[in-house]
Design a protein around this motif. Sequence first.
Motif, PDB file in Angstrom:
ATOM      1  N   LEU A  81      47.412  39.651  42.743  1.00  0.00           N
ATOM      2  CA  LEU A  81      45.965  39.706  42.537  1.00  0.00           C
ATOM      3  C   LEU A  81      45.222  39.635  43.869  1.00  0.00           C
ATOM      4  O   LEU A  81      44.123  40.184  43.999  1.00  0.00           O
ATOM      5  CB  LEU A  81      45.534  38.567  41.612  1.00  0.00           C
ATOM      6  CG  LEU A  81      44.061  38.481  41.230  1.00  0.00           C
ATOM      7  CD1 LEU A  81      43.563  39.791  40.625  1.00  0.00           C
ATOM      8  CD2 LEU A  81      43.830  37.323  40.267  1.00  0.00           C
ATOM      9  N   SER A  82      45.824  39.005  44.840  1.00  0.00           N
ATOM     10  CA  SER A  82      45.175  38.875  46.151  1.00  0.00           C
ATOM     11  C   SER A  82      44.901  40.234  46.794  1.00  0.00           C
ATOM     12  O   SER A  82      44.013  40.353  47.634  1.00  0.00           O
ATOM     13  CB  SER A  82      46.034  38.021  47.087  1.00  0.00           C
ATOM     14  OG  SER A  82      47.323  38.582  47.252  1.00  0.00           O
ATOM     15  N   GLU A  83      45.651  41.273  46.384  1.00  0.00           N
ATOM     16  CA  GLU A  83      45.420  42.606  46.928  1.00  0.00           C
ATOM     17  C   GLU A  83      44.130  43.227  46.404  1.00  0.00           C
ATOM     18  O   GLU A  83      43.677  44.251  46.916  1.00  0.00           O
ATOM     19  CB  GLU A  83      46.602  43.530  46.609  1.00  0.00           C
ATOM     20  CG  GLU A  83      47.895  43.143  47.294  1.00  0.00           C
ATOM     21  CD  GLU A  83      48.826  44.316  47.459  1.00  0.00           C
ATOM     22  OE1 GLU A  83      48.356  45.470  47.383  1.00  0.00           O
ATOM     23  OE2 GLU A  83      50.019  44.087  47.656  1.00  0.00           O
ATOM     24  N   TYR A  84      43.541  42.605  45.390  1.00  0.00           N
ATOM     25  CA  TYR A  84      42.330  43.142  44.787  1.00  0.00           C
ATOM     26  C   TYR A  84      41.095  42.329  45.176  1.00  0.00           C
ATOM     27  O   TYR A  84      40.025  42.524  44.618  1.00  0.00           O
ATOM     28  CB  TYR A  84      42.485  43.204  43.268  1.00  0.00           C
ATOM     29  CG  TYR A  84      43.530  44.225  42.860  1.00  0.00           C
ATOM     30  CD1 TYR A  84      43.168  45.496  42.444  1.00  0.00           C
ATOM     31  CD2 TYR A  84      44.882  43.923  42.953  1.00  0.00           C
ATOM     32  CE1 TYR A  84      44.121  46.439  42.104  1.00  0.00           C
ATOM     33  CE2 TYR A  84      45.849  44.862  42.616  1.00  0.00           C
ATOM     34  CZ  TYR A  84      45.461  46.119  42.197  1.00  0.00           C
ATOM     35  OH  TYR A  84      46.416  47.053  41.889  1.00  0.00           O
ATOM     36  N   TYR A  85      41.258  41.420  46.139  1.00  0.00           N
ATOM     37  CA  TYR A  85      40.103  40.721  46.697  1.00  0.00           C
ATOM     38  C   TYR A  85      39.544  41.591  47.816  1.00  0.00           C
ATOM     39  O   TYR A  85      40.166  41.717  48.878  1.00  0.00           O
ATOM     40  CB  TYR A  85      40.499  39.357  47.263  1.00  0.00           C
ATOM     41  CG  TYR A  85      41.071  38.374  46.271  1.00  0.00           C
ATOM     42  CD1 TYR A  85      40.861  38.509  44.900  1.00  0.00           C
ATOM     43  CD2 TYR A  85      41.837  37.296  46.709  1.00  0.00           C
ATOM     44  CE1 TYR A  85      41.388  37.610  44.005  1.00  0.00           C
ATOM     45  CE2 TYR A  85      42.371  36.377  45.809  1.00  0.00           C
ATOM     46  CZ  TYR A  85      42.146  36.546  44.462  1.00  0.00           C
ATOM     47  OH  TYR A  85      42.674  35.650  43.564  1.00  0.00           O
ATOM     48  N   LEU A  86      38.421  42.184  47.601  1.00  0.00           N
ATOM     49  CA  LEU A  86      37.835  43.074  48.599  1.00  0.00           C
ATOM     50  C   LEU A  86      36.886  42.307  49.498  1.00  0.00           C
ATOM     51  O   LEU A  86      35.938  41.682  49.031  1.00  0.00           O
ATOM     52  CB  LEU A  86      37.093  44.226  47.914  1.00  0.00           C
ATOM     53  CG  LEU A  86      37.936  45.173  47.054  1.00  0.00           C
ATOM     54  CD1 LEU A  86      37.062  46.276  46.466  1.00  0.00           C
ATOM     55  CD2 LEU A  86      39.079  45.770  47.853  1.00  0.00           C
ATOM     56  N   LYS A  87      37.151  42.367  50.786  1.00  0.00           N
ATOM     57  CA  LYS A  87      36.270  41.705  51.749  1.00  0.00           C
ATOM     58  C   LYS A  87      35.170  42.646  52.231  1.00  0.00           C
ATOM     59  O   LYS A  87      34.106  42.204  52.647  1.00  0.00           O
ATOM     60  CB  LYS A  87      37.088  41.207  52.937  1.00  0.00           C
ATOM     61  CG  LYS A  87      38.090  40.124  52.576  1.00  0.00           C
ATOM     62  CD  LYS A  87      38.850  39.650  53.804  1.00  0.00           C
ATOM     63  CE  LYS A  87      39.854  38.555  53.441  1.00  0.00           C
ATOM     64  NZ  LYS A  87      40.616  38.094  54.620  1.00  0.00           N
ATOM     65  N   ARG A  88      35.457  43.948  52.174  1.00  0.00           N
ATOM     66  CA  ARG A  88      34.466  44.939  52.580  1.00  0.00           C
ATOM     67  C   ARG A  88      34.323  45.986  51.480  1.00  0.00           C
ATOM     68  O   ARG A  88      35.299  46.471  50.937  1.00  0.00           O
ATOM     69  CB  ARG A  88      34.891  45.620  53.888  1.00  0.00           C
ATOM     70  CG  ARG A  88      34.984  44.666  55.071  1.00  0.00           C
ATOM     71  CD  ARG A  88      35.400  45.413  56.326  1.00  0.00           C
ATOM     72  NE  ARG A  88      35.503  44.526  57.471  1.00  0.00           N
ATOM     73  CZ  ARG A  88      35.904  44.909  58.681  1.00  0.00           C
ATOM     74  NH1 ARG A  88      36.230  46.177  58.890  1.00  0.00           N
ATOM     75  NH2 ARG A  88      35.973  44.031  59.673  1.00  0.00           N
ATOM     76  N   GLY A  89      33.093  46.359  51.177  1.00  0.00           N
ATOM     77  CA  GLY A  89      32.854  47.335  50.122  1.00  0.00           C
ATOM     78  C   GLY A  89      33.134  46.746  48.754  1.00  0.00           C
ATOM     79  O   GLY A  89      33.499  45.577  48.604  1.00  0.00           O
ATOM     80  N   ASN A  90      32.959  47.556  47.735  1.00  0.00           N
ATOM     81  CA  ASN A  90      33.173  47.061  46.376  1.00  0.00           C
ATOM     82  C   ASN A  90      34.058  47.967  45.543  1.00  0.00           C
ATOM     83  O   ASN A  90      34.130  47.821  44.332  1.00  0.00           O
ATOM     84  CB  ASN A  90      31.822  46.870  45.658  1.00  0.00           C
ATOM     85  CG  ASN A  90      31.126  48.192  45.373  1.00  0.00           C
ATOM     86  OD1 ASN A  90      31.462  49.217  45.956  1.00  0.00           O
ATOM     87  ND2 ASN A  90      30.161  48.152  44.480  1.00  0.00           N
TER      88      ASN A  90
END
Length: 199
Positions: A81-90
């Motif tokens: 799930l951590s791969e789906y935490y977006l820090k930039r953009g949405n």
Amino acid sequence: GEYVVGTEIGDTTDVALFFSNRGNFFQVKLSDLPINEKTYISQYVTTINNENICNAAIYAKNTNKNIYFVTRNGLLKKSLLSEYYLKRGNSARAINLEDNDSIVSVFFGNDDTDCGILSSDGNFIMVKTNDVAAVGRIAKGIKCMKLNAGAYVQGARPLSNETKTIISVTKKGLAKQTPISEFSYTNRNTKGSKLQGTV
């Protein structure tokens, strides 16, 4: 015409993930959505031509390890799930799909989360996911359910030790409750057993 894709429950501190028929996902904080008001998702996400929102899921950080996808053609994908935490953009790619495939179900869990999958012709399969390797965000996943000609995956749900019965409902409104004890876990890429006949 317009129809409801699904309903989810969450807190204002949670994050909503919207998934498209092209395998992309869009991240929106629930605190950004108005309460008791209708709003177009297009205000928060940008889709391309012929791209539609087909699924949604809500997560709270640090509660689950994995995200699971099940597709119309019977593929199962497990990713961190951590791969789906977006820090930039949405928005970003959620899963690599074939042209004739689409996302049917998305759910969260841990390595001991099991999965039940139902086909359009009433077959049901239960599989364990602890031996399914987590793959990258843009990967396809693995074949999980073998489908009869013309059939497709209708739905998929996580299973827990507390699951006692399965309720299935057909398009014509026929409902059936079946004890989960009537089914056993099987290997992947099998057809499963008949859960409910279709008319």
